[in-house]
Design an enzyme around this catalytic site. Structure first.
Site, mmCIF file in Angstrom:
data_model
loop_
_atom_site.group_PDB
_atom_site.id
_atom_site.type_symbol
_atom_site.label_atom_id
_atom_site.label_comp_id
_atom_site.label_asym_id
_atom_site.label_seq_id
_atom_site.Cartn_x
_atom_site.Cartn_y
_atom_site.Cartn_z
ATOM 1 C CG ASN A 32 -1.702 0.978 1.362
ATOM 2 O OD1 ASN A 32 -1.774 1.962 0.230
ATOM 3 N ND2 ASN A 32 -2.680 0.983 2.314
ATOM 4 C CB SER A 35 -2.128 5.844 2.894
ATOM 5 O OG SER A 35 -2.652 6.547 4.131
ATOM 6 C CG ASN A 37 -4.931 9.636 6.074
ATOM 7 O OD1 ASN A 37 -5.400 10.733 5.586
ATOM 8 N ND2 ASN A 37 -5.587 8.543 5.864
ATOM 9 C CE LYS A 73 -6.581 -0.032 -0.429
ATOM 10 N NZ LYS A 73 -7.114 -0.248 0.816
ATOM 11 C CE1 TYR A 177 -10.350 -2.244 4.442
ATOM 12 C CE2 TYR A 177 -10.630 -2.283 1.954
ATOM 13 C CZ TYR A 177 -9.761 -2.821 3.171
ATOM 14 O OH TYR A 177 -8.686 -3.516 2.984
#
Length: 199
Positions: A32, A35, A37, A73, A177
């Protein structure tokens, strides 16, 4: 809370360390790098850093007696040129597939005023506002991979109808999710029943 982030010049070492610790404990790996964040993380989606990371991880993975399937991802905020680079690298590195997509930094689909979401702050937007963007990206990837790379669909799947649509459009699997937050765990049961009826 104290958050410690890996410096960007050590990111490959960090990923390889995680890979080695988890070998034999998981069914597959998802790398991943999407993200919003984590400061600087999405820079790994650029062609050269991505190639270095994925080839290093796959080389280490393939040295194992039983290599694990490895997927990547990606973010929903990429250009078509970036997606083409990702497809090229994924195929060259012989990844098991792509996961499309993570959360978005785009706010244009929100109906609330900019004042409201500016007060909330930066971060990834998930759920229904992500549905169309994520679906468009998945279709682009499938079309241009020409059947050579499975894609797991995720993003805004909040109902049996949304799950069915993503599968009909070519997703090999789906992930849920935010739908679980808003609909509860019964959503999975409802999706399964809906899909079984469609068979």
């Amino acid at each position: 809370c104290l958050f410690i982030f890996t410096p960007m010049d050590l990111e490959v070492i960090d990923f390889v360390s995680c890979l080695r610790r988890l070998l034999g404990l998981v069914d597959y790996f998802v790398v991943n790098i999407s993200s919003p964040n984590t400061p600087g993380l999405r820079e790994l989606q650029d062609k050269d850093p991505l190639r270095r990371l994925m080839f290093t991880l796959q080389e280490d993975n393939q040295r194992q007696s039983t290599p694990s399937p490895m997927l990547l991802k990606i973010a929903p905020d990429l250009t078509e040129n970036q997606l083409d680079d990702i497809l090229e690298i994924a195929l060259q590195a012989q990844l098991a597939g792509l996961v499309a997509t993570n959360t978005t930094i785009e706010r244009a689909t929100l109906v609330s005023s900019p004042t409201v979401w500016q007060e909330i702050g930066a971060g990834g937007l998930s759920g229904a506002p992500l549905q169309e963007r994520s679906g468009n990206m998945m279709r682009y990837l499938l079309k241009n991979a020409k059947g050579n790379l499975p894609v797991i669909g995720v993003g805004g799947i909040d109902s049996p109808a949304a799950a069915s649509l993503r599968l009909e459009e070519g997703a090999s699997l789906i992930q849920v999710y935010s739908g679980l937050v808003f609909e509860g765990p019964d959503l999975v049961k409802c999706i399964k029943k809906h899909l079984q009826k469609a068979l």
